[in-house]
Design an enzyme around this catalytic site. Structure first.
Site, short mmCIF file in Angstrom:
data_model
loop_
_atom_site.label_atom_id
_atom_site.label_comp_id
_atom_site.label_asym_id
_atom_site.label_seq_id
_atom_site.Cartn_x
_atom_site.Cartn_y
_atom_site.Cartn_z
N ASN A 9 55.23 130.91 36.60
CA ASN A 9 54.41 131.09 37.81
C ASN A 9 54.54 132.56 38.20
O ASN A 9 55.54 132.97 38.76
CB ASN A 9 54.96 130.18 38.92
CG ASN A 9 54.25 130.41 40.25
OD1 ASN A 9 53.23 131.10 40.32
ND2 ASN A 9 54.79 129.82 41.32
N LYS A 11 52.95 134.11 40.41
CA LYS A 11 52.64 134.34 41.84
C LYS A 11 51.67 135.52 41.97
O LYS A 11 50.85 135.73 41.08
CB LYS A 11 53.93 134.52 42.62
CG LYS A 11 54.94 133.41 42.33
CD LYS A 11 56.10 133.38 43.26
CE LYS A 11 57.02 132.21 42.88
NZ LYS A 11 58.11 132.04 43.80
N HIS A 100 52.70 124.15 45.85
CA HIS A 100 53.87 125.04 45.80
C HIS A 100 54.35 125.30 47.24
O HIS A 100 53.55 125.37 48.17
CB HIS A 100 53.50 126.36 45.12
CG HIS A 100 54.70 127.21 44.85
ND1 HIS A 100 55.28 127.99 45.82
CD2 HIS A 100 55.45 127.35 43.73
CE1 HIS A 100 56.34 128.60 45.30
NE2 HIS A 100 56.47 128.23 44.03
N GLU A 102 55.22 127.86 48.71
CA GLU A 102 54.59 129.01 49.37
C GLU A 102 53.20 128.64 49.90
O GLU A 102 52.77 129.13 50.94
CB GLU A 102 54.54 130.20 48.39
CG GLU A 102 55.94 130.80 48.22
CD GLU A 102 56.23 131.38 46.85
OE1 GLU A 102 55.29 131.70 46.09
OE2 GLU A 102 57.43 131.52 46.52
N GLU A 172 61.34 121.74 43.40
CA GLU A 172 61.72 123.11 43.71
C GLU A 172 62.31 123.18 45.12
O GLU A 172 61.55 123.29 46.10
CB GLU A 172 60.49 124.02 43.66
CG GLU A 172 59.84 124.09 42.30
CD GLU A 172 59.06 125.39 42.12
OE1 GLU A 172 59.37 126.12 41.19
OE2 GLU A 172 58.18 125.68 42.94
N GLY A 178 63.41 132.13 44.56
CA GLY A 178 63.46 133.58 44.73
C GLY A 178 64.72 134.07 45.44
O GLY A 178 64.77 135.21 45.91
N SER A 218 64.97 129.89 41.03
CA SER A 218 65.96 130.83 40.45
C SER A 218 66.45 130.40 39.07
O SER A 218 67.63 130.53 38.75
CB SER A 218 67.12 131.05 41.41
OG SER A 218 66.64 131.65 42.62
P1 PGA Z 1 61.78 131.68 41.22
O1 PGA Z 1 60.43 130.94 41.66
O2 PGA Z 1 62.03 131.33 39.77
O3 PGA Z 1 61.49 133.16 41.40
O4 PGA Z 1 62.86 131.20 42.11
C1 PGA Z 1 60.13 129.63 41.21
C2 PGA Z 1 58.84 129.15 41.83
O5 PGA Z 1 58.58 129.46 43.00
O6 PGA Z 1 58.03 128.47 41.17
#
Ligand code: PGA
Length: 257
Positions: A9, A11, A100, A102, A172, A178, A218
């Site tokens: 992803n 983003k 997601h 976000e 998640e 992140g 992460s």
């Molecule tokens: P990350 O993001 O690996 O940077 O923690 C995962 C995601 O949001 O799909």
């Protein structure tokens, strides 16, 4: 046997040119393993919408699938800022990340909207990757399973038994995204097990055993092996570590035990 799925992803990162360069070096890294890849695992990359055409070109002839980070459920119409499944499929998109955290927390997407997007993806033969996960506050309040199960039930309301095997779930935890704070394999497995249990009650054991449940938050080359070694963790949804060809190539080559 469920095939592992490693999904990138990106983003809102990488210009189309940067994305193309990343895919080129990823392919150079992965080609020796192509045979292994096709047997027991799949790889998917979800660039930002405008990076999709360049990514499609860079992926030509590879077995890596192309994904999008969202999709509307209608074919066309007055939906400013949205993209339809057919527009994505024009460029060879086969997967779509939906719900997601976000999208939920920054852009206010509700379970109701997300469930329409999931149904729209299924109806248009896109593979939805439905994301669920608790916030830190919900976790600290002991409400992890309650939160995840409710998001899942609402997100899948419109999905019939005959379609359920085409859904992918991504667990998640919001506090792990992140932040460099990965869930322990034990925590993740406990939640994945509960998700599998709900799928079992809803769709029956046979179908539940075919549905992939990815972990995200992460994920790095250093922790991916211990996560996918767990029985109900069927791959990873990777943000930050997918922006570097070497680290994503190492994640994709994870050993499941
Ligand atoms: P990350 O993001 O690996 O940077 O923690 C995962 C995601 O949001 O799909």
């Amino acid at each position: 046997m469920r095939k592992l799925l490693f999904a990138a992803n990106w983003k809102m990162n990488l210009t189309p040119a940067e994305g193309r360069a990343l895919i080129t070096s990823l392919r150079a890294n992965l080609d020796p393993d192509a045979a292994t890849l096709s047997r027991d695992r799949e790889v998917m990359i979800a660039p930002p919408f405008l990076g999709i055409p360049a990514a499609a070109q860079a992926l030509a002839g590879s077995s890596i699938a192309l994904g999008a980070q969202n999709a509307h459920f209608e074919a066309k119409g007055a939906f400013t800022g949205e993209i339809s499944p057919a527009m994505l499929q024009f460029f060879g998109v086969s997967h779509v990340i939906l719900g997601h955290s976000e999208r939920r927390h920054i852009f206010g997407e509700t379970d109701e909207l997300i469930s329409k997007r999931v149904a729209g993806a299924i109806g248009n033969r896109l593979t939805p990757i439905l994301c669920v996960g608790e916030t830190l506050e919900q976790r600290d309040g002991g409400r992890t399973l309650e939160t995840v199960i409710a998001q899942l039930q609402r997100g899948l309301t419109a999905i019939q038994i005959s379609e359920a095997h085409r859904v992918v779930i991504a667990y998640e935890p919001v506090w792990a995204i992140g932040t460099g704070r990965t869930a322990t394999p034990e925590h993740a497995q406990a939640v994945h097990g509960a998700i599998r249990g709900l799928l079992d009650e809803t769709y029956g054991r046979e179908i539940a055993s075919t549905i992939r449940i990815l972990y995200g938050g992460s994920v790095t080359p250093d922790n991916v092996d211990s996560l996918v070694a767990k029985p109900d963790i069927d791959g990873a949804l990777v943000g930050g570590a997918s922006l570097n060809a070497d680290s994503f190539a190492r994640i994709v080559s994870a050993r499941a035990g």
